[in-house]
Scaffold this active site. Structure first.
Site, PDB file in Angstrom:
ATOM      1  CB  SER A  67      -6.473  -9.860  23.238  1.00  0.00           C
ATOM      2  OG  SER A  67      -7.240  -8.832  23.799  1.00  0.00           O
TER       3      SER A  67
HETATM    4  N1  SAM Z   1      -6.408  -4.808  21.563  1.00  0.00           N
HETATM    5  C1  SAM Z   1      -5.465  -4.211  22.481  1.00  0.00           C
HETATM    6  C2  SAM Z   1      -4.039  -4.583  22.103  1.00  0.00           C
HETATM    7  O1  SAM Z   1      -3.809  -5.009  20.973  1.00  0.00           O
HETATM    8  O2  SAM Z   1      -3.145  -4.394  22.945  1.00  0.00           O
HETATM    9  C3  SAM Z   1      -5.735  -4.623  23.902  1.00  0.00           C
HETATM   10  C4  SAM Z   1      -6.844  -3.845  24.485  1.00  0.00           C
HETATM   11  S1  SAM Z   1      -6.885  -4.015  26.236  1.00  0.00           S
HETATM   12  C5  SAM Z   1      -7.611  -5.612  26.408  1.00  0.00           C
HETATM   13  C6  SAM Z   1      -8.239  -2.913  26.583  1.00  0.00           C
HETATM   14  C7  SAM Z   1      -7.839  -1.459  26.578  1.00  0.00           C
HETATM   15  O3  SAM Z   1      -9.030  -0.680  26.675  1.00  0.00           O
HETATM   16  C8  SAM Z   1      -6.965  -1.038  27.766  1.00  0.00           C
HETATM   17  O4  SAM Z   1      -5.786  -0.460  27.303  1.00  0.00           O
HETATM   18  C9  SAM Z   1      -7.818  -0.032  28.518  1.00  0.00           C
HETATM   19  O5  SAM Z   1      -7.081   1.003  29.121  1.00  0.00           O
HETATM   20  C10 SAM Z   1      -8.713   0.487  27.407  1.00  0.00           C
HETATM   21  N2  SAM Z   1      -9.963   1.122  27.851  1.00  0.00           N
HETATM   22  C11 SAM Z   1     -10.804   0.742  28.843  1.00  0.00           C
HETATM   23  N3  SAM Z   1     -11.837   1.589  28.898  1.00  0.00           N
HETATM   24  C12 SAM Z   1     -11.647   2.514  27.913  1.00  0.00           C
HETATM   25  C13 SAM Z   1     -12.389   3.655  27.464  1.00  0.00           C
HETATM   26  N4  SAM Z   1     -13.537   4.049  28.035  1.00  0.00           N
HETATM   27  N5  SAM Z   1     -11.902   4.372  26.424  1.00  0.00           N
HETATM   28  C14 SAM Z   1     -10.720   4.018  25.810  1.00  0.00           C
HETATM   29  N6  SAM Z   1      -9.979   2.957  26.211  1.00  0.00           N
HETATM   30  C15 SAM Z   1     -10.451   2.210  27.238  1.00  0.00           C
END
Ligand code: SAM
Length: 217
Positions: A67
């Site tokens: 993000s």
């Molecule tokens: N805040 C993070 C950073 O600093 O890079 C970015 C997060 S990214 C927008 C969202 C993440 O959530 C992705 O890596 C995705 O694979 C993960 N994700 C999606 N569904 C998930 C789940 N059910 N359990 C764990 N991770 C999940």
């Protein structure tokens, strides 16, 4: 560019990023200090490293993004961290926010569903000198019941609806922050656990990748 010159350039860029966050209204000195301390360039792929300190979301592979720093800062401000909290992060992604949380909270638990991202986050956290974070691979849409309760739950991907099934994993007074909605229309929702009830407040519009899993999409 030589490694030393690059390090100096990253330091200048990081300093400017902190100034921009401050100018945008982030006043919490601990949050600003965390942004000044964590090398964001270590958490993004080499191909986009030159943009590591821009206020921009960047691709981190596997269709996922890190993000914008401004979004991370805003979310952290809503968490109201004092340094002792137990925090659950759902969606480790690059590990950058995990590193910020490690400086702002007492104990950090983080779950990532994509093994390759979890592994590169683990590596980047190590390179950045962050240790003691509980990192696991799996579907975090149901939270982490074995490690609950948490003072803060931060969801980094958009849930189909406010995740009421996670509220029991909050301490009294705990906060949960989650983007909620479909890929086109999302709102950032902040939930506060009161005595016997939960206040749900919509903070802003949001745009996140979907939360994929049993209690997600
Ligand atoms: N805040 C993070 C950073 O600093 O890079 C970015 C997060 S990214 C927008 C969202 C993440 O959530 C992705 O890596 C995705 O694979 C993960 N994700 C999606 N569904 C998930 C789940 N059910 N359990 C764990 N991770 C999940």
């Amino acid at each position: 560019m030589a490694a030393r010159a690059l390090t100096g350039a990253y330091q200048r860029d990081r300093h400017r990023l902190v100034e921009r966050l401050q100018a945008s209204g982030i006043e919490d000195l601990a949050i600003l200090h965390a942004f000044a301390s964590v090398p964001r360039h270590r958490f993004v792929p080499e191909a986009v490293r030159h943009r590591a300190y821009a206020d921009a979301a960047l691709p981190i592979g596997h269709g996922q993004t890190i993000s914008r720093p401004g979004v991370h800062a805003l979310h952290l401000a809503f968490c109201e961290l004092g340094g002792d909290e137990r925090v659950l992060e759902i969606g480790t992604g690059s590990g950058f926010q995990t590193a910020l949380l490690s400086l702002l909270a007492g104990e950090v638990y983080s779950i990532e569903r994509i093994p390759e991202l979890a592994e590169s986050a683990r590596r980047a956290l190590g390179e950045a000198g962050v240790d003691g974070v509980h990192l696991t691979i799996g579907d975090g849409s149901g939270g982490w019941p074995e490690a609950a309760p948490f003072d803060v739950i931060l969801i980094g991907a958009a849930a189909p609806e406010p995740p009421a099934h996670l509220y029991p994993q909050l301490t009294p007074g705990g906060r949960l922050l989650a983007p909620v909605g479909d890929p086109e229309h999302q709102e950032l929702v902040c939930v506060r656990a009161r005595e016997g009830s939960f206040d749900v407040e919509t903070i802003d519009r949001a745009r996140f990748v979907p939360l994929i899993g049993e209690r997600g999409w």
